[in-house]
Design an enzyme around this catalytic site. Structure first.
Site, short mmCIF file in Angstrom:
data_model
loop_
_atom_site.label_atom_id
_atom_site.label_comp_id
_atom_site.label_asym_id
_atom_site.label_seq_id
_atom_site.Cartn_x
_atom_site.Cartn_y
_atom_site.Cartn_z
N GLN A 84 32.34 36.22 45.16
CA GLN A 84 31.59 36.97 44.14
C GLN A 84 30.82 38.12 44.78
O GLN A 84 29.72 38.47 44.36
CB GLN A 84 30.63 36.03 43.40
CG GLN A 84 31.30 35.19 42.34
CD GLN A 84 31.88 36.03 41.20
OE1 GLN A 84 31.50 37.17 40.98
NE2 GLN A 84 32.81 35.45 40.46
N SER A 85 31.39 38.71 45.80
CA SER A 85 30.68 39.73 46.58
C SER A 85 30.63 41.09 45.88
O SER A 85 31.66 41.65 45.49
CB SER A 85 31.39 39.88 47.93
OG SER A 85 30.97 41.04 48.57
N ASN A 86 29.40 41.61 45.73
CA ASN A 86 29.25 42.99 45.23
C ASN A 86 29.80 43.98 46.26
O ASN A 86 30.42 44.97 45.91
CB ASN A 86 27.77 43.31 44.99
CG ASN A 86 27.17 42.46 43.89
OD1 ASN A 86 27.73 42.34 42.80
ND2 ASN A 86 26.02 41.85 44.16
#
Ligand SMILES: Cc1ncc(COP(=O)(O)O)c(C=O)c1O
Length: 342
Positions: A84-86
């Site tokens: 879920q990395s920005n």
């Protein structure tokens, strides 16, 4: 067709950069939220706006990192991240725009097993972008895995460039030196003086270090308060200190004085869990100002700011700038946390 290399230009220190945001991000007053929490001069710096892939704080970091990489002839960019990395979303979309290949090396750092965690939010956007995600087994070290992967890609004829975790190195921090300069100019134009306090959520420490270096170079008394989300307090202090020193050194300003302020009041159990104070801060900011914060970084930073005001660590008259570092897609991943009372 203009080549990507033609879109770079030297900054005032003669370091090549792209203008991935095109212009200064907006700085807006938050009068209703300020009144509610007890601040007369609360502002927000909208680093959640602008740049490819929905924007966020990594875009400024990439401005010089990707220029260096292209100038040195690399064609593939690798970063360590999680599902879920920005940072991964911002990197894959920016790399797509530049015609670069990107590889995201992922590990489950959070352990959230919900349906939305594996298919919504940044994960959905990474799928739309056609991102190449390579999973690291839990028992294998991230960096060992990445150096093996880089060697494999080189053997296949690619030229890989590995970004540091969170894109936090001196070149990346320079993006937040730019942000500090923008804030000083924007607040001076609105209030006629420098801000007293700038707040930011702190993970890999580069955003805060860039701001600290930027204010130190200008010799202003503006204090940058980082709300640590990822690291324990002392580790965050050391991380920000080291990156600030490296950044000042690269800019030839090593004699500039600075202090590092880290507050761990919003961290709770670390990265994954969402706190009730964070949920309240997200609802409050949405309902009073129409601005969405995220449940991992900016919601906790706002909860931290509210706690500092409640504990009288900030005077109601002080000029406070809250840096919004982005992360909106994560709201959709944590929808289950909002079920009660949202
Ligand atoms: C939305 C958001 N805010 C803040 C941060 C933390 O920034 P830094 O890693 O530069 O400390 C991150 C890092 O991933 C982020 O995604």
């Amino acid at each position: 067709m203009t080549k990507i290399i033609d879109q770079m230009h030297p900054d005032e220190n003669n370091i090549q950069k792209f203008d991935l945001l095109h212009t200064a991000t907006p700085l807006e007053p938050l009068p209703r939220l300020g009144k509610h929490i007890g601040l007369k001069n609360l502002f927000i710096k909208r680093d959640d706006e602008g740049g490819r892939g929905g924007g966020g704080n990594k875009i400024r970091k990439f401005e010089r990192q990707l220029a260096k990489m292209i100038l040195e002839g690399y064609d593939t960019v690798i970063i360590a991240a999680h599902h879920q990395s920005n940072a991964a979303r911002e990197l894959v979309s920016t790399a797509a725009m530049m015609g670069l290949k990107s590889v995201i090396v992922v590990k489950d750092l959070i352990g959230r097993k919900t349906e939305s965690f594996s298919s919504n939010g940044n994960r959905l956007l990474l799928n739309l972008l056609g991102a190449e995600l390579i999973e690291v087994p839990q028992n294998v070290d991230f960096m060992d895995f990445i150096s093996d992967l880089a060697a494999k890609l080189r053997a296949e004829g690619a030229s890989p460039y590995v970004l540091p975790f969170g894109a936090s190195d001196a070149l990346g921090c320079m993006g937040y030196v730019d942000c500090a300069n923008e804030i000083l100019k924007q607040i001076k134009a609105m209030k006629g003086r420098d801000p007293d306090i700038v707040t930011v959520p702190t993970g890999s420490c580069g955003t805060q270090a860039g701001l600290v270096a930027g204010f130190a170079r200008q010799g202003v008394a503006t204090k940058t308060v980082g709300f640590t989300i990822l690291k324990e307090k002392q580790d965050a202090v050391h991380g920000v200190e080291a990156l600030t020193k490296q950044t000042l050194q690269e800019l030839g300003s090593e004699s500039a004085d600075f202090d590092v302020f880290i507050d761990d009041c919003a961290r709770d159990d670390g990265y994954g869990p969402i706190t009730p104070e964070c949920l309240d801060a997200i609802r409050l900011t949405a309902r009073l100002e129409g601005i969405f914060l995220d449940p991992v970084y900016t919601g906790k930073a706002m909860a931290g700011l509210i706690s500092q005001v409640d504990n009288k660590l900030i005077d109601p008259e002080q000029i406070v700038v809250f840096v919004h570092t982005g992360g909106l897609p994560r709201l959709f991943v944590y929808s289950d946390a909002f079920k009660e009372g949202a």
